[in-house]
Motif scaffolding. Structure first.
Motif, short mmCIF file in Angstrom:
data_model
loop_
_atom_site.label_atom_id
_atom_site.label_comp_id
_atom_site.label_asym_id
_atom_site.label_seq_id
_atom_site.Cartn_x
_atom_site.Cartn_y
_atom_site.Cartn_z
N ILE A 99 0.83 -1.21 0.00
CA ILE A 99 0.00 0.00 0.00
C ILE A 99 0.86 1.25 0.00
N ILE A 100 1.90 1.28 0.83
CA ILE A 100 2.72 2.50 0.86
C ILE A 100 3.55 2.64 -0.43
N LYS A 101 3.86 1.50 -1.08
CA LYS A 101 4.51 1.60 -2.39
C LYS A 101 3.60 2.35 -3.36
N ASP A 102 2.32 1.99 -3.35
CA ASP A 102 1.36 2.65 -4.24
C ASP A 102 1.18 4.12 -3.87
N ILE A 103 1.11 4.39 -2.57
CA ILE A 103 0.93 5.78 -2.13
C ILE A 103 2.15 6.62 -2.50
N ARG A 104 3.36 6.05 -2.31
CA ARG A 104 4.58 6.80 -2.64
C ARG A 104 4.65 7.10 -4.14
N ILE A 105 4.26 6.12 -4.96
CA ILE A 105 4.26 6.34 -6.42
C ILE A 105 3.26 7.44 -6.78
N LYS A 106 2.06 7.37 -6.19
CA LYS A 106 1.04 8.38 -6.49
C LYS A 106 1.50 9.75 -6.02
N LEU A 107 2.11 9.81 -4.84
CA LEU A 107 2.55 11.10 -4.30
C LEU A 107 3.66 11.70 -5.15
N TYR A 108 4.62 10.87 -5.57
CA TYR A 108 5.73 11.38 -6.38
C TYR A 108 5.23 11.85 -7.74
N ARG A 109 4.31 11.07 -8.33
CA ARG A 109 3.74 11.49 -9.62
C ARG A 109 2.98 12.81 -9.45
N HIS A 110 2.28 12.95 -8.34
CA HIS A 110 1.54 14.18 -8.08
C HIS A 110 2.50 15.37 -7.93
N ILE A 111 3.60 15.15 -7.21
CA ILE A 111 4.58 16.22 -7.04
C ILE A 111 5.14 16.65 -8.38
N GLN A 112 5.39 15.69 -9.27
CA GLN A 112 5.91 16.02 -10.59
C GLN A 112 4.96 16.89 -11.40
N SER A 113 3.66 16.78 -11.13
CA SER A 113 2.66 17.52 -11.92
C SER A 113 2.39 18.92 -11.37
N LEU A 114 2.98 19.26 -10.21
CA LEU A 114 2.69 20.55 -9.61
C LEU A 114 3.39 21.69 -10.35
N LYS A 115 2.79 22.86 -10.28
CA LYS A 115 3.38 24.03 -10.91
C LYS A 115 4.70 24.40 -10.22
N LEU A 116 5.57 25.07 -10.97
CA LEU A 116 6.82 25.53 -10.37
C LEU A 116 6.56 26.54 -9.26
N SER A 117 5.43 27.25 -9.32
CA SER A 117 5.10 28.22 -8.28
C SER A 117 4.93 27.52 -6.93
N PHE A 118 4.48 26.26 -6.95
CA PHE A 118 4.36 25.51 -5.70
C PHE A 118 5.73 25.28 -5.07
N SER A 318 -0.40 10.74 7.60
CA SER A 318 -1.40 10.62 6.53
C SER A 318 -2.05 11.95 6.22
N ASN A 319 -2.34 12.70 7.29
CA ASN A 319 -2.97 14.00 7.11
C ASN A 319 -2.10 14.92 6.25
N ARG A 320 -0.79 14.87 6.51
CA ARG A 320 0.13 15.71 5.74
C ARG A 320 0.23 15.21 4.29
N ILE A 321 0.28 13.89 4.13
CA ILE A 321 0.37 13.33 2.77
C ILE A 321 -0.88 13.65 1.97
N LEU A 322 -2.05 13.47 2.60
CA LEU A 322 -3.30 13.74 1.90
C LEU A 322 -3.46 15.22 1.59
N ASP A 323 -2.97 16.08 2.48
CA ASP A 323 -2.99 17.53 2.19
C ASP A 323 -2.19 17.84 0.94
N LEU A 324 -1.05 17.16 0.81
CA LEU A 324 -0.23 17.38 -0.38
C LEU A 324 -0.92 16.83 -1.62
#
Length: 589
Positions: A99-118, A318-324
């Protein structure tokens, strides 16, 4: 460095519901764990009852064959419990890690999609904490937290059922101190929730500080600021220590209290049950079973409190991860236009842009570059030159106006496709700690070594690369620390050329290199620009005299435009800048 504060109240159930979405792909394993949990909760409480039967029915009656059979049954139960415990521990850990493998992949992919302003506003160390430390903490939620709490609660219910079934009066006496333990557990839980919230915030602040200051260590040492920064580090580290000590204090208080309450409960059973035994109202085996049951009953309660700490740490993380993950500061990739080839026509039409709302750094910018033409941007620091090139690749979104490539709004393009046609070469070259070849291709399997070699030869980087140990396999270390500024710049040119873009964006970088390297870089730039639409931020005007059009920016506005000769004739800002650089060159000579 911006400090991260501990978050306030946490809605545990809401977060847990969102986390369980990640368990859906492994629902079969989850149900198997539920079965194992039920089996464990029944197997453990069976032992005291079997021991009671062995004492009262076999030992007291002198039934040796019956005692042997009961012992064999107990051994079989222990073996069964050991096997189930092994499977439960293994599969709960397996489920958590997947599960955390999947969450880490999703989080990293999400970070890659964020604007440079973030990233402009968010410390890198905080993002590292989210992707590494917080997710590791989250693993405990699935591997030991939730599964363990469910198993402990079920075991409590089974034990309570057996105790009431065997003797309700002994049950009431033995559990008379339970409300005190539950109150202590609740207070402990609430205190630890706050403490671990503070711990995670302190860890994030510590990570952010260390990452930033190690990265910027050269600045710290250049300005002799080691002691001042060390004092800041000591203060942040002190807060981290205080937060952890507070959590340790609650542990140190709760567990002795729980032990005393358990001992008092056993004392009550011995007192009341002993009297019942003397009066012949209960048998000796029953008394032994209740003592064992009470020990088994209090242990899950203590474990639940301990597991709750694990769960609470996971909830905070989790709260911090989900906020991101909930942060929607990403480029809207709604375009579906994916051309295989573009001509390279670029047009800015009344473009205005602000990093901060209403504080415009570009104001009503308009210009056009036909395919193969060179447009140069000139102006003082802060005039808005870099903002122009950031907008073309959609690193940031414009506020007003439109940007067009081949007459098509860049928002109509698929973002990845648009960027495939544009190569951006920045003044500050970033190289990864990897080989030159991987830094050029970025591990794109479609780029061959022959193509890389051809591109390196074209821009003049091949001679110095071949002299390095291992050539293209030479490891440049972090940020290219083992290479000179000029060498890093040449590698960035090769990186751009292997993708064969039709549009080149250059933040010309020759101010920090020697004359020989500058000539080499300028030669590479001319080769790169040949046959391509080029937008160049010019630091030295001598390099852009052949540009089709030169735009002079001041405070986000185009104040002059034209070719080199036309701007010299205007005797304006550009002419003054040209004269100033000419004098500097003359003095140097």
């Amino acid at each position: 460095m911006e400090k991260e504060k501990a978050s306030g109240n946490i809605v545990d159930l809401t977060i847990l519901k969102r986390l369980f979405v990640f368990a859906k792909p492994y629902i079969g394993v989850f149900y198997f764990l539920v079965f194992l949990t039920i089996a464990l909760s029944i197997a453990g409480p069976l032992r005291p009852m079997l021991i009671q039967k062995a004492i009262d029915n076999n030992v007291a009656q002198g039934d040796y064959p019956g005692l042997v059979n009961m012992i064999m049954l107990l051994i079989g139960l222990l073996i069964f419990q050991a096997i189930v415990q092994y499977l439960h521990t293994f599969y709960s850990g397996w489920l958590g890690q997947n599960i955390i493998k999947d969450i880490r992949i999703k989080l990293y992919r999400h970070i890659q999609s964020l604007k440079l302003s973030f990233f402009d506003k968010t410390p890198i160390g905080r993002l590292v904490t989210r992707n590494i430390s917080d997710i590791e903490t989250l693993a405990e939620v699935f591997s030991t937290g939730i599964a363990g709490i469910i198993a402990d609660i079920m075991q409590l219910l089974v034990i309570l059922g057996f105790m009431i079934w065997m003797d309700w009066s002994l049950t009431l006496v033995s559990l008379s101190l339970l409300p005190i333990l539950l109150l202590a557990t609740y207070i402990f839980k609430e205190k630890v929730k706050v403490a671990f919230n503070e711990v995670r915030a302190a860890v994030s602040n510590l990570n952010s500080f260390v990452q930033e200051h190690i990265t910027g260590m050269n600045i710290v040492q250049i300005f002799n600021s080691e002691q001042r920064e060390f004092e800041k580090f000591k203060e942040i580290n002190k807060e981290h220590r205080k937060a952890n000590i507070r959590s340790v204090l609650y542990y140190a208080t709760y567990f002795p209290v729980a032990e005393v309450i358990q001992a008092a409960g056993i004392g009550l059973i011995v007192w009341y049950g002993g009297g019942q035994l003397v009066q012949g109202q209960v048998e000796f085996g029953m008394l032994i079973a209740f003592i064992l049951y009470l020990q088994m009953f209090f242990r899950p309660i203590r474990m639940i409190a301990d597991r709750f700490n694990t769960l609470q740490m996971g909830i905070v993380s989790s709260n911090r991860i989900l906020d991101l993950l909930d942060n929607d500061s990403h480029i809207q990739n709604n375009g579906d236009f994916k051309p295989d080839h573009v001509n390279g026509d670029v047009k800015f039409e009344n473009v205005s842009f602000a990093y901060v709302k209403d504080d415009y750094v570009l104001k009503d910018i308009s210009f056009e570059a036909k395919a193969g033409e060179t447009i140069a941007l000139v102006g003082a620091t802060g005039a808005g030159k870099s903002s122009v090139i950031n907008l073309l690749s959609r690193f940031y979104e414009i506020n007003k106006g439109g940007i067009y490539v081949d007459g098509r709004d860049i928002r109509d393009y698929d973002v990845a496709n648009l960027r495939n046609h544009i190569a951006v070469v920045l003044q500050d070259v970033f190289l990864f700690s990897d080989s030159i070849f991987n830094n050029i291709t970025l591990k794109n399997p479609n780029i061959s070594r022959e193509k890389v070699r051809e591109a390196a030869e074209m821009v003049g980087a091949l001679p110095f690369i071949e002299k390095l140990p291992g050539g293209f396999d030479y490891n440049v270390q972090e940020r290219g620390a083992t290479l000179s500024v000029g060498q890093r710049q040449l590698i960035s040119f090769v990186r751009a050329m292997v993708y064969d873009p039709k549009i080149i964006v250059l933040d010309e970088a020759t101010s920090s290199v020697d004359t020989e390297t500058e000539e080499l870089i300028q030669s590479a730039i001319q080769k790169m620009m040949h046959g391509r639409t080029s937008i160049v931020i010019a630091h030295r005007l001598s390099t852009i005299q052949n540009a089709k059009q030169i735009l002079v920016l001041d405070k986000g506005e185009i104040v002059e435009r034209g070719n080199h000769d036309e701007l010299i004739e205007k005797d304006g800002y550009y002419a003054q800048l040209h004269q100033m650089q000419y004098k500097e060159v003359a003095k140097a000579v």
